[in-house]
Design an enzyme around this catalytic site. Structure first.
Site, short mmCIF file in Angstrom:
data_model
loop_
_atom_site.label_atom_id
_atom_site.label_comp_id
_atom_site.label_asym_id
_atom_site.label_seq_id
_atom_site.Cartn_x
_atom_site.Cartn_y
_atom_site.Cartn_z
N ASP A 153 0.84 -1.20 0.00
CA ASP A 153 0.00 0.00 0.00
C ASP A 153 0.87 1.25 0.00
OD1 ASP A 153 -2.05 -1.72 0.13
OD2 ASP A 153 -2.84 -1.04 2.08
N ALA A 154 1.99 1.18 0.74
CA ALA A 154 2.87 2.35 0.85
C ALA A 154 3.49 2.68 -0.51
CB ALA A 154 3.97 2.09 1.87
N GLU A 155 3.87 1.63 -1.23
CA GLU A 155 4.46 1.86 -2.55
C GLU A 155 3.43 2.44 -3.52
OE1 GLU A 155 7.97 -1.54 -2.67
OE2 GLU A 155 5.87 -2.12 -2.80
N SER A 185 -33.85 -7.36 -21.36
CA SER A 185 -33.93 -8.10 -20.09
C SER A 185 -34.07 -9.58 -20.41
CB SER A 185 -35.05 -7.60 -19.20
OG SER A 185 -36.04 -6.98 -19.94
N GLU A 219 -24.48 -18.87 -15.40
CA GLU A 219 -23.89 -17.79 -14.59
C GLU A 219 -24.80 -17.46 -13.44
OE1 GLU A 219 -23.54 -14.33 -17.06
OE2 GLU A 219 -22.49 -15.44 -18.60
N LYS A 229 -27.06 -14.93 -11.45
CA LYS A 229 -27.76 -13.69 -11.76
C LYS A 229 -27.55 -12.76 -10.57
CE LYS A 229 -32.14 -11.97 -13.50
NZ LYS A 229 -32.44 -10.96 -12.47
N ASP A 271 -27.95 -9.68 -8.22
CA ASP A 271 -29.11 -8.83 -7.94
C ASP A 271 -28.64 -7.40 -7.65
OD1 ASP A 271 -31.71 -8.23 -7.68
OD2 ASP A 271 -32.00 -9.14 -5.72
N ARG A 291 -29.50 1.47 -17.25
CA ARG A 291 -30.27 0.82 -18.31
C ARG A 291 -31.35 1.75 -18.86
NH1 ARG A 291 -34.92 -2.08 -18.74
NH2 ARG A 291 -34.92 -3.64 -20.36
N GLU A 329 -23.47 -5.69 -13.94
CA GLU A 329 -24.38 -5.43 -12.83
C GLU A 329 -23.59 -4.79 -11.70
OE1 GLU A 329 -27.40 -6.27 -13.62
OE2 GLU A 329 -28.55 -6.46 -11.76
N TYR A 364 -20.77 -8.85 -17.47
CA TYR A 364 -21.21 -10.15 -17.99
C TYR A 364 -21.38 -10.19 -19.51
CZ TYR A 364 -25.71 -7.78 -17.32
OH TYR A 364 -26.73 -6.88 -17.32
N LYS A 379 -27.25 -19.16 -20.88
CA LYS A 379 -27.09 -18.52 -22.19
C LYS A 379 -26.54 -19.51 -23.20
CE LYS A 379 -25.83 -14.21 -19.88
NZ LYS A 379 -24.78 -13.26 -19.49
N LYS A 433 -35.25 -18.33 -11.84
CA LYS A 433 -35.37 -17.51 -10.63
C LYS A 433 -35.51 -18.40 -9.39
CE LYS A 433 -35.75 -13.44 -10.66
NZ LYS A 433 -36.65 -12.43 -11.20
N CYS A 486 -39.83 8.33 25.47
CA CYS A 486 -38.78 7.32 25.31
C CYS A 486 -39.08 6.19 26.31
CB CYS A 486 -37.41 7.94 25.60
SG CYS A 486 -36.10 6.70 25.78
N CYS A 514 -35.90 6.29 29.13
CA CYS A 514 -35.66 7.39 30.08
C CYS A 514 -36.90 8.29 30.25
CB CYS A 514 -34.45 8.21 29.66
SG CYS A 514 -34.77 9.24 28.23
N CYS A 520 -35.58 10.14 20.92
CA CYS A 520 -35.44 10.51 22.32
C CYS A 520 -34.41 11.64 22.35
CB CYS A 520 -34.94 9.32 23.13
SG CYS A 520 -34.29 9.84 24.74
N CYS A 561 -29.78 9.68 28.04
CA CYS A 561 -30.59 8.45 28.01
C CYS A 561 -29.69 7.21 28.10
CB CYS A 561 -31.40 8.42 26.72
SG CYS A 561 -32.28 6.88 26.48
S1 IVH Z 1 -27.44 -11.13 -19.33
C1 IVH Z 1 -29.23 -9.81 -23.13
N1 IVH Z 1 -26.21 -11.99 -17.17
O1 IVH Z 1 -30.59 -9.34 -14.90
C2 IVH Z 1 -29.08 -10.37 -21.81
N2 IVH Z 1 -27.92 -10.38 -16.93
O2 IVH Z 1 -33.47 -9.00 -16.86
C3 IVH Z 1 -28.73 -9.36 -20.83
N3 IVH Z 1 -28.27 -9.64 -14.63
O3 IVH Z 1 -31.13 -6.23 -15.56
C4 IVH Z 1 -28.62 -9.83 -19.49
N4 IVH Z 1 -26.73 -10.91 -13.70
O4 IVH Z 1 -28.62 -6.60 -15.59
C5 IVH Z 1 -27.15 -11.20 -17.67
N5 IVH Z 1 -25.02 -12.81 -15.36
C6 IVH Z 1 -25.96 -12.01 -15.84
C7 IVH Z 1 -26.73 -11.16 -15.02
C8 IVH Z 1 -27.70 -10.36 -15.61
C9 IVH Z 1 -27.66 -9.99 -13.48
C10 IVH Z 1 -29.39 -8.67 -14.73
C11 IVH Z 1 -29.33 -7.75 -15.91
C12 IVH Z 1 -30.77 -7.40 -16.18
C13 IVH Z 1 -31.52 -8.53 -15.55
C14 IVH Z 1 -32.19 -9.39 -16.59
#
Ligand code: IVH
Length: 497
Positions: free
Chosen positions: A55-57, A104, A137, A139, A141, A160, A200, A252, A316, A340, A434, A437, A452, A457
Site C-alpha cells: 500500500d505504501a508503494e 432483459s 452464470e 444472476k 441482484d 439501463r 451489474e 457479464y 445462455k 429464478k 422514550c 428514560c 429521544c 438516556c
Molecule cells: S445477461 C441480453 N447476465 O438481470 C441479456 N444479466 O433481466 C442481458 N443480470 O437487468 C442480461 N446478472 O442486468 C445477464 N449474469 C448475468 C446477469 C444479468 C444480473 C441482470 C441484468 C438485467 C436482468 C435481466
C-alpha cells in the site's frame, strides 16, 4: 498506508526534489507511465486480489502523480486515477443512447419451464439439446449498467433506463474501483477501438447492512434490498456520496466490438477478464438439461454464503452464431433465460411490538415474533422501521405475517396475512415518550423516526459504547454488549469517555 512519519517526510522531499528541473513534456510522459502503472496495480489489487506492491508503494506512486498534476494542471485528464471522485453533477443527469438495446431476460420458475426453454432453443436451431453448449452464470441482484471504452479508455457509462436511453452516470461509475479507467493490453486480440460492456453494479450484503443500520440510526428511510441501495447509490448527484457506498461490479457481456474474432460467450468473458474487467468466477460451460440442473442445484443452498445477493441463474447459448440465429424479441434475447430462485420466506406471528432506542436516540418499533427458521437461521425479531411503515404495511399486534431477510441478513415483514385475522389483533401506536428514560419524544423535520432527545438516556449511552467498542469502531476484543451491560449496571462505566 504509510505508517512511519519520518519515512513519509522523506518521500515527500524526494518527490519535490525530483521535479525541480522537470519540463512539461517530460512530466507528461512520466504522468502517462504512472497512470499505466497505477491502473495495473489497481487491477491486481481489486480484481485479482493479488497485490503486486505494498500500500505504501502504491501510495507513493499515487502522490507522485498527484504532485505532477498539481504542478502542471494541464496534465490532468479525466481518466487519471487521481480523478476517480469528481465534482457534484449540476442540473440532473444527462441521457445517453445505448449502442445496442439493453434487453432483459425471460424468467423461468421451475425445471419444467427450463426444459421448455431448452426444447424451444433446440427446435429453433434444429440441433439436439445435448449438442448445444450453454453457459451458466449467477444472476447478480443489482443494477444494470453499460460502459463504453474508446481506445481502451473509459469514455462514459449509463444506467439501463428504458433499454434504449439511459442516464449518464459516468462520474459515479468512475468511483467504483473495480471498473477500470484504462484497459489492460489483451494478449491475442489487443484492445478494441470501441468497446461497450454491460454488467451489474451491486452492494455486498455486509455493506447493505452497514448502510441501512446507519440510516436507521439517523432516522432516514432504509433501503428495502441491496438492489435498491445500489440503484440509489448510482443516482447520487455527488460522486463523493457514491464513492462512500463501496459499490462493486461484475461485467457479464460486451456489445459493439468491431473486428473481434471471438466466437463464443464463454471466450468473450475470458477476453474481458484479460482486459481487466471483473468477471464472476462461477461461470461454467455446460451441456444438456441435467448439467444445467446440477449447476442450479449446486447454488440453491450455497448462494447464501456468497458476499452478494443472487436471485437466480442465467443460462445462455454459448456460440454467438447460434445466438444470432435465435435472435431476440422486443424485450428478451431468445438465446437466454433466467432461472429464478424462489424467495426465502416464512410465515409466523407477531407476539408483540417493542420499541428500541438507537445510538442517536431514534425510536424503532421492532416486532417480536414466534421464532421461525428463515434462510438458515432462527428469526425472533423483525424491524418495523417506523410508524409510517407500520401504517403502510397495516401491521397489528397478533398478526400472521410473511417474513424474509432483506439482503439475506435483516429480517423484515413482507406482508400481513389479513385473511388470518380473528378479532384478537390490536393496533400499535408509537409511544410519545422514550421507553427507557421517559423523555418526551420528538420528530425532527424531514425525518421518518421519532427520537429521544435526551443525551443522558441510558439506552443511547449503552448503544454508543457498543458502537465505540465494535469492529467498525475501536475493535476492542472481548468488549461486547453483554459485558458493557454489566459494566454499566455496576456503575463502573457511564459513557464512552
Ligand atoms: S445477461 C441480453 N447476465 O438481470 C441479456 N444479466 O433481466 C442481458 N443480470 O437487468 C442480461 N446478472 O442486468 C445477464 N449474469 C448475468 C446477469 C444479468 C444480473 C441482470 C441484468 C438485467 C436482468 C435481466
Amino acid at each position: 498506508m504509510i505508517q512511519d512519519n519520518n519515512k513519509q517526510d522523506e518521500m515527500e522531499k524526494l518527490l519535490k526534489l525530483n521535479m525541480v528541473e522537470i519540463t512539461e513534456k517530460t512530466a507528461r510522459k512520466i504522468a502517462e507511465k504512472l497512470r499505466d502503472e497505477l491502473e495495473k496495480y489497481n487491477h491486481y489489487y481489486y480484481i485479482k486480489n493479488d497485490p503486486l506492491i505494498t500500500d505504501a508503494e502504491y501510495d507513493l506512486l499515487f502522490r507522485k502523480l498527484e504532485a505532477l498534476e498539481k504542478r502542471f494542471p494541464s496534465l490532468i485528464i479525466e481518466n487519471s486515477p487521481t480523478q476517480r471522485i469528481g465534482a457534484p453533477i449540476e442540473g440532473g443527469f444527462n441521457t445517453l443512447q445505448h449502442g445496442e438495446k439493453m434487453l432483459s431476460l425471460q424468467d423461468v420458475f421451475d425445471y419444467d419451464e427450463l426444459r421448455d426453454f431448452i426444447k424451444r432453443v433446440s427446435k429453433d436451431l434444429s440441433i439436439p439439446p445435448g449438442e448445444i453448449d450453454f453457459v451458466c452464470e449467477l444472476k447478480i441482484d443489482g443494477s444494470a449498467i453499460s460502459v463504453v471504452y474508446e481506445d481502451g479508455i473509459f469514455a462514459r457509462g449509463a444506467t439501463r433506463g428504458d433499454g434504449v436511453i439511459g442516464e449518464d452516470i459516468t462520474s459515479n461509475l468512475k468511483t467504483i474501483n473495480t471498473i477500470p479507467l484504462r484497459l489492460q493490453k489483451a494478449k491475442d486480440e489487443g484492445v478494441p477501438d470501441i468497446l461497450e460492456v454491460r454488467g451489474e453494479v451491486y452492494l455486498a450484503k455486509e455493506e447493505f447492512v452497514r448502510i441501512n443500520t446507519r440510516r436507521e440510526e439517523e432516522g432516514i428511510s432504509t433501503f428495502a434490498n441491496p438492489r435498491n441501495a445500489a440503484a440509489g447509490s448510482l443516482r447520487q448527484i455527488d460522486p463523493g456520496m457514491t464513492a462512500k457506498r463501496k459499490l462493486n461490479v461484475f461485467i457479464y457481456t460486451a456489445v459493439l466490438v468491431p473486428g473481434i474474432k471471438i466466437q463464443s460467450h464463454f471466450k468473450m468473458l475470458e477476453f474481458l477478464r484479460g482486459l481487466g474487467f471483473r468477471v464472476n468466477p462461477h461461470v461454467r460451460k455446460v451441456r444438456g438439461i441435467e448439467q444445467i440442473k446440477e449447476y442450479v442445484e449446486s447454488w440453491k443452498d450455497r448462494r447464501k454464503d456468497l458476499s452478494y445477493e443472487t436471485d437466480g441463474i442465467v443460462i445462455k447459448v454459448d456460440k454467438f452464431s447460434l445466438q444470432q440465429a435465435l435472435g431476440q424479441t422486443s424485450r428478451n434475447p431468445r438465446w437466454a433465460a433466467a432461472y429464478k430462485f424462489p424467495p426465502e420466506q416464512e410465515t409466523t406471528r407477531i407476539k408483540k411490538i417493542i420499541v428500541s432506542v438507537g445510538r442517536t436516540g431514534a425510536l424503532t418499533p421492532v416486532a417480536e415474533l414466534e421464532p421461525v427458521k428463515v434462510a438458515g437461521s432462527t428469526v425472533a425479531h423483525a424491524t418495523l422501521h417506523n410508524e409510517d411503515e407500520i401504517r403502510r404495511k397495516d401491521v397489528m399486534i397478533g398478526d400472521w405475517v410473511i417474513i424474509h431477510k432483506a439482503g439475506d441478513v435483516i429480517p423484515e415483514i413482507v406482508k400481513v396475512i389479513t385473511e388470518k385475522r380473528n378479532g384478537t389483533q390490536t393496533a400499535f401506536k408509537m409511544p410519545d415518550i422514550c421507553p427507557v428514560c421517559y423523555s418526551k419524544a420528538i420528530r425532527p423535520e424531514g425525518e421518518v423516526a421519532l427520537r429521544c432527545p435526551s443525551i443522558a438516556c441510558p439506552a443511547q449511552q449503552f448503544e454508543k459504547i457498543v458502537h465505540f467498542a465494535s469492529k467498525g469502531g475501536m475493535d476492542i476484543d472481548g468488549l461486547g454488549p453483554a459485558i458493557i451491560e454489566k459494566l454499566l449496571e455496576k456503575n463502573l462505566i457511564n459513557n464512552v469517555s
